[in-house]
Scaffold this motif. Structure first.
Motif, PDB file in Angstrom:
ATOM      1  N   ARG A   9       1.044  -5.887   5.256  1.00 19.40           N
ATOM      2  CA  ARG A   9       0.086  -5.760   4.133  1.00 19.40           C
ATOM      3  C   ARG A   9       0.830  -5.461   2.838  1.00 19.40           C
ATOM      4  O   ARG A   9       0.567  -6.070   1.799  1.00 19.40           O
ATOM      5  CB  ARG A   9      -0.915  -4.661   4.458  1.00 19.40           C
ATOM      6  CG  ARG A   9      -1.940  -4.417   3.365  1.00 19.40           C
ATOM      7  CD  ARG A   9      -3.082  -3.552   3.811  1.00 19.40           C
ATOM      8  NE  ARG A   9      -2.670  -2.199   4.190  1.00 19.40           N
ATOM      9  CZ  ARG A   9      -3.525  -1.297   4.661  1.00 19.40           C
ATOM     10  NH1 ARG A   9      -4.804  -1.600   4.838  1.00 19.40           N
ATOM     11  NH2 ARG A   9      -3.117  -0.082   4.974  1.00 19.40           N
ATOM     12  N   GLU A  10       1.791  -4.554   2.908  1.00 21.24           N
ATOM     13  CA  GLU A  10       2.565  -4.202   1.699  1.00 21.24           C
ATOM     14  C   GLU A  10       3.338  -5.417   1.180  1.00 21.24           C
ATOM     15  O   GLU A  10       3.354  -5.683  -0.024  1.00 21.24           O
ATOM     16  CB  GLU A  10       3.542  -3.066   2.017  1.00 21.24           C
ATOM     17  CG  GLU A  10       2.964  -1.686   1.760  1.00 21.24           C
ATOM     18  CD  GLU A  10       3.901  -0.577   2.259  1.00 21.24           C
ATOM     19  OE1 GLU A  10       5.123  -0.678   1.958  1.00 21.24           O
ATOM     20  OE2 GLU A  10       3.407   0.325   2.956  1.00 21.24           O
ATOM     21  N   ILE A  11       3.940  -6.159   2.117  1.00 28.24           N
ATOM     22  CA  ILE A  11       4.712  -7.342   1.713  1.00 28.24           C
ATOM     23  C   ILE A  11       3.783  -8.358   1.050  1.00 28.24           C
ATOM     24  O   ILE A  11       4.058  -8.859  -0.038  1.00 28.24           O
ATOM     25  CB  ILE A  11       5.424  -7.961   2.936  1.00 28.24           C
ATOM     26  CG1 ILE A  11       6.506  -7.020   3.453  1.00 28.24           C
ATOM     27  CG2 ILE A  11       6.007  -9.339   2.591  1.00 28.24           C
ATOM     28  CD1 ILE A  11       7.061  -7.394   4.826  1.00 28.24           C
ATOM     29  N   LEU A  12       2.646  -8.624   1.689  1.00 24.10           N
ATOM     30  CA  LEU A  12       1.701  -9.611   1.135  1.00 24.10           C
ATOM     31  C   LEU A  12       1.175  -9.146  -0.222  1.00 24.10           C
ATOM     32  O   LEU A  12       0.995  -9.949  -1.144  1.00 24.10           O
ATOM     33  CB  LEU A  12       0.540  -9.827   2.110  1.00 24.10           C
ATOM     34  CG  LEU A  12       0.852 -10.610   3.374  1.00 24.10           C
ATOM     35  CD1 LEU A  12      -0.324 -10.548   4.349  1.00 24.10           C
ATOM     36  CD2 LEU A  12       1.183 -12.071   3.073  1.00 24.10           C
ATOM     37  N   ASN A  13       0.972  -7.838  -0.398  1.00 25.45           N
ATOM     38  CA  ASN A  13       0.471  -7.326  -1.682  1.00 25.45           C
ATOM     39  C   ASN A  13       1.501  -7.447  -2.799  1.00 25.45           C
ATOM     40  O   ASN A  13       1.143  -7.445  -3.981  1.00 25.45           O
ATOM     41  CB  ASN A  13       0.014  -5.866  -1.530  1.00 25.45           C
ATOM     42  CG  ASN A  13      -1.354  -5.755  -0.887  1.00 25.45           C
ATOM     43  OD1 ASN A  13      -2.191  -6.645  -1.041  1.00 25.45           O
ATOM     44  ND2 ASN A  13      -1.592  -4.695  -0.120  1.00 25.45           N
ATOM     45  N   GLY A  32      10.034 -10.241   2.974  1.00 29.57           N
ATOM     46  CA  GLY A  32      10.184  -8.875   3.453  1.00 29.57           C
ATOM     47  C   GLY A  32      10.350  -8.794   4.956  1.00 29.57           C
ATOM     48  O   GLY A  32      10.120  -9.761   5.679  1.00 29.57           O
ATOM     49  N   VAL A  33      10.772  -7.590   5.383  1.00 23.67           N
ATOM     50  CA  VAL A  33      10.970  -7.307   6.805  1.00 23.67           C
ATOM     51  C   VAL A  33       9.830  -6.411   7.271  1.00 23.67           C
ATOM     52  O   VAL A  33       9.569  -5.361   6.678  1.00 23.67           O
ATOM     53  CB  VAL A  33      12.334  -6.614   7.038  1.00 23.67           C
ATOM     54  CG1 VAL A  33      12.468  -6.173   8.494  1.00 23.67           C
ATOM     55  CG2 VAL A  33      13.477  -7.559   6.656  1.00 23.67           C
ATOM     56  N   ILE A  34       9.149  -6.849   8.336  1.00 19.13           N
ATOM     57  CA  ILE A  34       8.008  -6.106   8.863  1.00 19.13           C
ATOM     58  C   ILE A  34       8.492  -4.968   9.759  1.00 19.13           C
ATOM     59  O   ILE A  34       8.034  -3.840   9.677  1.00 19.13           O
ATOM     60  CB  ILE A  34       7.069  -7.050   9.649  1.00 19.13           C
ATOM     61  CG1 ILE A  34       6.412  -8.047   8.690  1.00 19.13           C
ATOM     62  CG2 ILE A  34       6.025  -6.287  10.440  1.00 19.13           C
ATOM     63  CD1 ILE A  34       5.678  -9.168   9.397  1.00 19.13           C
ATOM     64  N   LEU A  79      -6.377  -7.738   5.710  1.00 15.78           N
ATOM     65  CA  LEU A  79      -5.546  -6.547   5.947  1.00 15.78           C
ATOM     66  C   LEU A  79      -5.902  -5.428   4.964  1.00 15.78           C
ATOM     67  O   LEU A  79      -5.923  -4.248   5.332  1.00 15.78           O
ATOM     68  CB  LEU A  79      -4.064  -6.904   5.826  1.00 15.78           C
ATOM     69  CG  LEU A  79      -3.467  -7.745   6.946  1.00 15.78           C
ATOM     70  CD1 LEU A  79      -2.055  -8.217   6.582  1.00 15.78           C
ATOM     71  CD2 LEU A  79      -3.417  -6.961   8.262  1.00 15.78           C
ATOM     72  N   ASN A  80      -6.245  -5.786   3.727  1.00 14.79           N
ATOM     73  CA  ASN A  80      -6.605  -4.760   2.734  1.00 14.79           C
ATOM     74  C   ASN A  80      -7.940  -4.091   3.054  1.00 14.79           C
ATOM     75  O   ASN A  80      -8.210  -2.983   2.592  1.00 14.79           O
ATOM     76  CB  ASN A  80      -6.641  -5.374   1.334  1.00 14.79           C
ATOM     77  CG  ASN A  80      -5.240  -5.529   0.744  1.00 14.79           C
ATOM     78  OD1 ASN A  80      -4.337  -4.729   1.031  1.00 14.79           O
ATOM     79  ND2 ASN A  80      -5.023  -6.562  -0.056  1.00 14.79           N
ATOM     80  N   CYS A  81      -8.762  -4.762   3.865  1.00 16.40           N
ATOM     81  CA  CYS A  81     -10.043  -4.161   4.260  1.00 16.40           C
ATOM     82  C   CYS A  81      -9.918  -3.351   5.551  1.00 16.40           C
ATOM     83  O   CYS A  81     -10.879  -2.679   5.963  1.00 16.40           O
ATOM     84  CB  CYS A  81     -11.091  -5.256   4.453  1.00 16.40           C
ATOM     85  SG  CYS A  81     -11.515  -6.091   2.922  1.00 16.40           S
ATOM     86  N   MET A  82      -8.775  -3.427   6.202  1.00 14.51           N
ATOM     87  CA  MET A  82      -8.605  -2.756   7.479  1.00 14.51           C
ATOM     88  C   MET A  82      -8.143  -1.315   7.289  1.00 14.51           C
ATOM     89  O   MET A  82      -7.316  -1.032   6.402  1.00 14.51           O
ATOM     90  CB  MET A  82      -7.590  -3.510   8.363  1.00 14.51           C
ATOM     91  CG  MET A  82      -8.115  -4.830   8.901  1.00 14.51           C
ATOM     92  SD  MET A  82      -6.831  -5.873   9.625  1.00 14.51           S
ATOM     93  CE  MET A  82      -6.321  -4.886  11.020  1.00 14.51           C
TER      94      MET A  82
END
Lengths: 71, 71
Positions: free
Chosen positions: B63-67, A13-15, A66-69
């Motif tokens: 975060r979305e990409i990693l998820n 993906g692209v950030i 990141l999910n906890c942030m």
């Protein structure tokens, strides 16, 4: 920084877009084992910025953090 | 690489331990606006490795990409 010898086998993906588009890729650097790679690239993938290389376990750990942030 | 002028205002988590412990921090580099920073550090935070600096929106995108990734 000119990109050394590498092979992008998958783009996850692209950030963010821009002169150096930040991407998450699966990359083998200098013929070594593929790793998850987060860094910026120019549009022709001939130049890249500094970034970070993660193993699968490290990527899992980053995902959890990141999910906890609260972003 | 010796760490330049920086201030870590928050540590969100440790990705992996080792000589250079990979961490996610909120850092202001050279007095600039704080950003989310992913890189390795020695144990006294006097030296750091290459890494990546993200805005809040970029961190959300990562975060979305990693998820979506099967890790």
């Amino acid at each position: 920084m000119p990109a050394k010898e590498f092979e992008i086998s998958k783009t996850f993906g692209v950030i963010s877009e821009g002169d150096f588009q930040k991407e998450v890729n699966l990359i083998s650097w200098n013929g070594r084992k593929e790793k998850i790679d987060i860094r910026g690239w120019n549009d022709t993938h001939t130049k890249c910025g500094k970034g970070i290389v993660l193993t699968t376990n490290e990527a899992k750990a980053l995902r959890e953090i990141l999910n906890c942030m609260e972003l």
